[in-house]
Scaffold this motif. Sequence first.
Motif, PDB file in Angstrom:
ATOM      1  N   ILE B  64       0.748  -1.110  -0.067  1.00 16.10           N
ATOM      2  CA  ILE B  64      -0.034  -0.021  -0.048  1.00 16.10           C
ATOM      3  C   ILE B  64       0.972   1.082  -0.031  1.00 16.10           C
ATOM      4  N   ASN B  65       0.696   2.125  -0.943  1.00  9.83           N
ATOM      5  CA  ASN B  65       1.341   3.508  -1.038  1.00  9.83           C
ATOM      6  C   ASN B  65       0.565   4.684  -0.831  1.00  9.83           C
ATOM      7  N   GLY B  66       1.283   5.528  -0.380  1.00  8.96           N
ATOM      8  CA  GLY B  66       0.510   6.904   0.092  1.00  8.96           C
ATOM      9  C   GLY B  66      -0.042   6.957   1.263  1.00  8.96           C
ATOM     10  N   SER B  67      -0.239   8.227   1.998  1.00 14.11           N
ATOM     11  CA  SER B  67      -0.687   8.300   3.237  1.00 14.11           C
ATOM     12  C   SER B  67      -2.197   8.425   3.150  1.00 14.11           C
ATOM     13  N   VAL B  68      -2.605   8.372   4.403  1.00 13.16           N
ATOM     14  CA  VAL B  68      -4.040   8.443   4.687  1.00 13.16           C
ATOM     15  C   VAL B  68      -4.614   9.680   5.021  1.00 13.16           C
ATOM     16  N   ARG B  69      -5.707  10.213   3.851  1.00 14.12           N
ATOM     17  CA  ARG B  69      -5.750  11.616   3.896  1.00 14.12           C
ATOM     18  C   ARG B  69      -7.469  11.696   4.135  1.00 14.12           C
ATOM     19  N   ASN B  70      -8.288  10.674   3.524  1.00 20.70           N
ATOM     20  CA  ASN B  70      -9.612  10.867   3.500  1.00 20.70           C
ATOM     21  C   ASN B  70     -10.441   9.738   3.791  1.00 20.70           C
ATOM     22  N   SER B  71     -11.744   9.658   4.025  1.00 20.70           N
ATOM     23  CA  SER B  71     -12.569   8.563   4.655  1.00 20.70           C
ATOM     24  C   SER B  71     -12.498   7.289   3.715  1.00 20.70           C
ATOM     25  N   GLU B  72     -12.518   7.428   2.304  1.00 23.31           N
ATOM     26  CA  GLU B  72     -12.445   6.415   1.359  1.00 23.31           C
ATOM     27  C   GLU B  72     -11.031   5.392   1.454  1.00 23.31           C
ATOM     28  N   ALA B  89       3.873  -1.125   3.905  1.00 24.42           N
ATOM     29  CA  ALA B  89       3.933   0.265   3.621  1.00 24.42           C
ATOM     30  C   ALA B  89       4.859   0.476   2.352  1.00 24.42           C
ATOM     31  N   PHE B  90       4.366   0.977   1.321  1.00 24.18           N
ATOM     32  CA  PHE B  90       5.291   1.077   0.344  1.00 24.18           C
ATOM     33  C   PHE B  90       5.739   2.434   0.093  1.00 24.18           C
ATOM     34  N   GLY B  91       6.746   2.803   0.037  1.00 24.70           N
ATOM     35  CA  GLY B  91       7.260   4.438  -0.080  1.00 24.70           C
ATOM     36  C   GLY B  91       7.075   5.309   1.030  1.00 24.70           C
ATOM     37  N   ALA B  92       7.583   6.509   0.806  1.00 26.12           N
ATOM     38  CA  ALA B  92       7.810   7.402   1.811  1.00 26.12           C
ATOM     39  C   ALA B  92       6.482   7.972   2.470  1.00 26.12           C
ATOM     40  N   CYS B  93       5.505   8.000   1.814  1.00 28.10           N
ATOM     41  CA  CYS B  93       4.193   8.538   2.158  1.00 28.10           C
ATOM     42  C   CYS B  93       3.444   7.442   3.183  1.00 28.10           C
ATOM     43  N   ALA B  94       3.588   6.251   2.568  1.00 26.09           N
ATOM     44  CA  ALA B  94       2.824   5.277   3.549  1.00 26.09           C
ATOM     45  C   ALA B  94       3.800   5.009   4.793  1.00 26.09           C
ATOM     46  N   HIS B  95       5.028   5.110   4.583  1.00 26.13           N
ATOM     47  CA  HIS B  95       5.785   4.941   5.714  1.00 26.13           C
ATOM     48  C   HIS B  95       5.779   5.892   6.714  1.00 26.13           C
ATOM     49  N   VAL B 150      -3.069  14.250   8.288  1.00 23.56           N
ATOM     50  CA  VAL B 150      -2.565  13.309   7.285  1.00 23.56           C
ATOM     51  C   VAL B 150      -1.939  12.367   8.137  1.00 23.56           C
ATOM     52  N   LYS B 151      -2.016  11.138   7.847  1.00 19.93           N
ATOM     53  CA  LYS B 151      -1.673  10.020   8.675  1.00 19.93           C
ATOM     54  C   LYS B 151      -0.746   8.995   7.751  1.00 19.93           C
ATOM     55  N   SER B 152       0.249   8.516   8.553  1.00 21.83           N
ATOM     56  CA  SER B 152       1.181   7.362   7.679  1.00 21.83           C
ATOM     57  C   SER B 152       0.171   5.979   7.827  1.00 21.83           C
ATOM     58  N   LEU B 153       0.591   5.190   7.190  1.00 19.18           N
ATOM     59  CA  LEU B 153      -0.272   3.967   7.081  1.00 19.18           C
ATOM     60  C   LEU B 153      -0.514   3.455   8.371  1.00 19.18           C
ATOM     61  N   ASP B 154       0.551   3.161   9.064  1.00 26.78           N
ATOM     62  CA  ASP B 154       0.676   2.507  10.267  1.00 26.78           C
ATOM     63  C   ASP B 154      -0.363   3.154  11.663  1.00 26.78           C
TER      64      ASP B 154
END
Lengths: 486, 321
Positions: B64-72, B89-95, B150-154
Amino acid sequence: MYKEITIDPITRLEGHGKIDIFLDDAGNVAHACLQIPELRGYERFAIGRLAEEMPRITETICGVCPTAHHMCSTKALDDLYGVEPPPAARKIREFQYNTFMFEDHNLHFYFLGGPDFIVGPDAPAGQRNVLGVIAKVGLEIGKKVIDIRKRTRNIIQTLGGRVVHPVNGLPGGVSKGITKEQQEEWKKIAEDAVEFAKFTLKAFDDIVLKNKAYVDLIVGDIYKHKTYYMGLVDDNNRVNFYDGWIRVVDPDGKEFAKFKVRDYLNHIAEGVESWTYIKFPYLKNVGWKGFVDGKDSGVYRVAPLGRLNASDGMATPIAQEHYEKFYATLGGKPVHNTLATHWARVIEAMQAAEKMVELINDPEIVDPKIRNMDFKTPKVGIGVIEAPRGTLYHHYETDEKGRLTKANLIVATVNNSAAINMSIEKAARNLIKNGVVNDGLLNMIEMAFRAYDPCFACATHNLPGQVPIEINIHNKDGEVIRTIKN
Amino acid sequence: MAKPKVALYWCASCGGCEEAVVDLAEDILKVVDAVDIILWPVAMDFKYKDIEAMPDKSILVSFINGSVRNSEQEHIVKLLRQKSQLVVAFGACAHLGGIPGLANVANRKEIFETAYKLTHTTVNPNNVYPQPVTEIPQGKLTLPEFYDTVKSLDQTIDVDYYLPGCAPPPDLIMKGVLTLLSGNLPPKGTVIASEKSLCETCPRNKTKPDKMVIKEIKRIHEVIADPEKCFLAEGIICVGPATRGGCGERCINANIPCRGCFGPTKEVIDQGAKFLSALASIIDANTEEEAKKITEQIIDPIGLFYMYSLPTSILRRKQGV
């Protein structure tokens, strides 16, 4: 009571796109729109950042066209600090940029847009992808596509450090020069790029232009909108990807405006709607009249078709030959047919390749002087570039230390946001009659937005390169009565 | 035997991680051979409800890449967690939250006001803002809810492994995929990259003086960096000492200093704070006044030291909003 058809997800603009279609009682389209369900807020969090870090920050708006943001941002810094890069730096940037345009346009043609034509608009959905393209044109050609992508991306990586999100742009220059050894190596790649572009143009000719059904589809009414067009041109009004004048022509092809980027605020405004996170730019001097065609509507279009329409010609000889053929075949300027964008794109790929050859053969490109540091006190910096998907604007304001106080970004695809909505609605209206919805709708709608190569189709470069669509048809009670998938 | 099922998904991201996967070039065929990709939105005919219908834990690994920004995005990553044995967590945004995580310097209201009201070209006399539900004559249009933070994946779901970088380099992606397929799994929480700091493998390390001291901090556009010399020794901010290695020194090879996209090394919680402490130790000042004069040259510590990691720092976001 209206029936609602939702297409979700189509694919993304940094996330997703969603199409909603509403049918009236007779089963005809009452309303259709494209929603962009995401925003990230770069213009806000740029505030407080250091100007020189912006080429690195803003390029993460898009990992498919990071080179466009990086370069546009770097040009905004040239303006902010009042510096002109030395000739070698300017040529390195232009070489890097044309390499990127060539690579990106090819990807769209072979992986996303092209399959509709090469494999066929009504071929089974499972074949309308790059694998289908390879099956049709042969594995050897498939390998050729992968090979040229790899070699051109290696150039960008070497110059820019990273190929996804390069880092070499600085106000007044670049961080690293080109060696004579690299120049020799890259001359060969540039020449191969021209040969590859010739091959692509011939393939377009053989497969598309010699097929009457395809030509009918291109020139037909379903994909036609009479709008204004915008693109960067040089002093002779020829297409330029890196710099020049912003030229706007009206729906009759007459010059409507021609200005330098510093004046862009006099020409462009953007409106906001509550049902989508994307904004809708329009020509300020015409005004916003809604999602409609014509001279009285401020809707304009950018990207390959917009650039060709807004220019008087291409900047390189082979591309120019094809430019002339383009207008001769399609009935003169301007061409309003959205699907002609694909043809315009491969003509542009040729210009990018020819430019690569011209620039890498220039002895000055290896000159070690690559920085101009005669900086003025920063205040306002505005940059423009032609991203593959259209005119891109970066505008920064800073304090005297070069720390951002305000930013404005008009991203390439955003310029086309109103037109993409109109194209989707028109395709839907033409296709859905009396409640009859068939699988052909899916691809017809895909083709309506795919021609723009919108940035939500980062799909361009992935196997098998097909936009996944699902349409749910609701009855008046909101129950799903039918689902169609591609 | 059925091939292991793998999913690729993005949240708030730029598409660069997807490009990096395609940059595997010929190697991608090896991956496609070894696994059954059941979700790759840009590439495959997937549907969310197909995933919903799968038994729990039936996917071997979700990248999963990208940070978590919205409800979807939150909804889909929770769904994938439920259906997957492993989540990477794939890449800097998810990490780490990534560059879009810098949006945590502001809240939703400020971001909306800037984007839809205050920007130069925006004309919005009626103060229209995007809404979760818009009534139109024909029905309703809905949008996912845009979160304040904005949240990281974890920070949203449990994560097993991390593949760092903006974007992760193809060789590292291949290494990660092969490691997970081998069944010989590293300890949970492992960041699949070097255990050392970037400085240890940096080609300029040999020019680093024994006792590093800096009297002046220079900005990247104000100097012509010597392509052989350590950036920090030259007074140019380079986050290398606080950053994990394994990127191939790609930025440094372009004569541009590191901004930390690989995140901190194992023992470090806060990358920016770690860098700040490294920097403090090399500032050459005899008096408080002198030290102040030097540190005042650091104009934007948030942007420089937390360019990729603000959501996962101890600061996390602007407070009191």
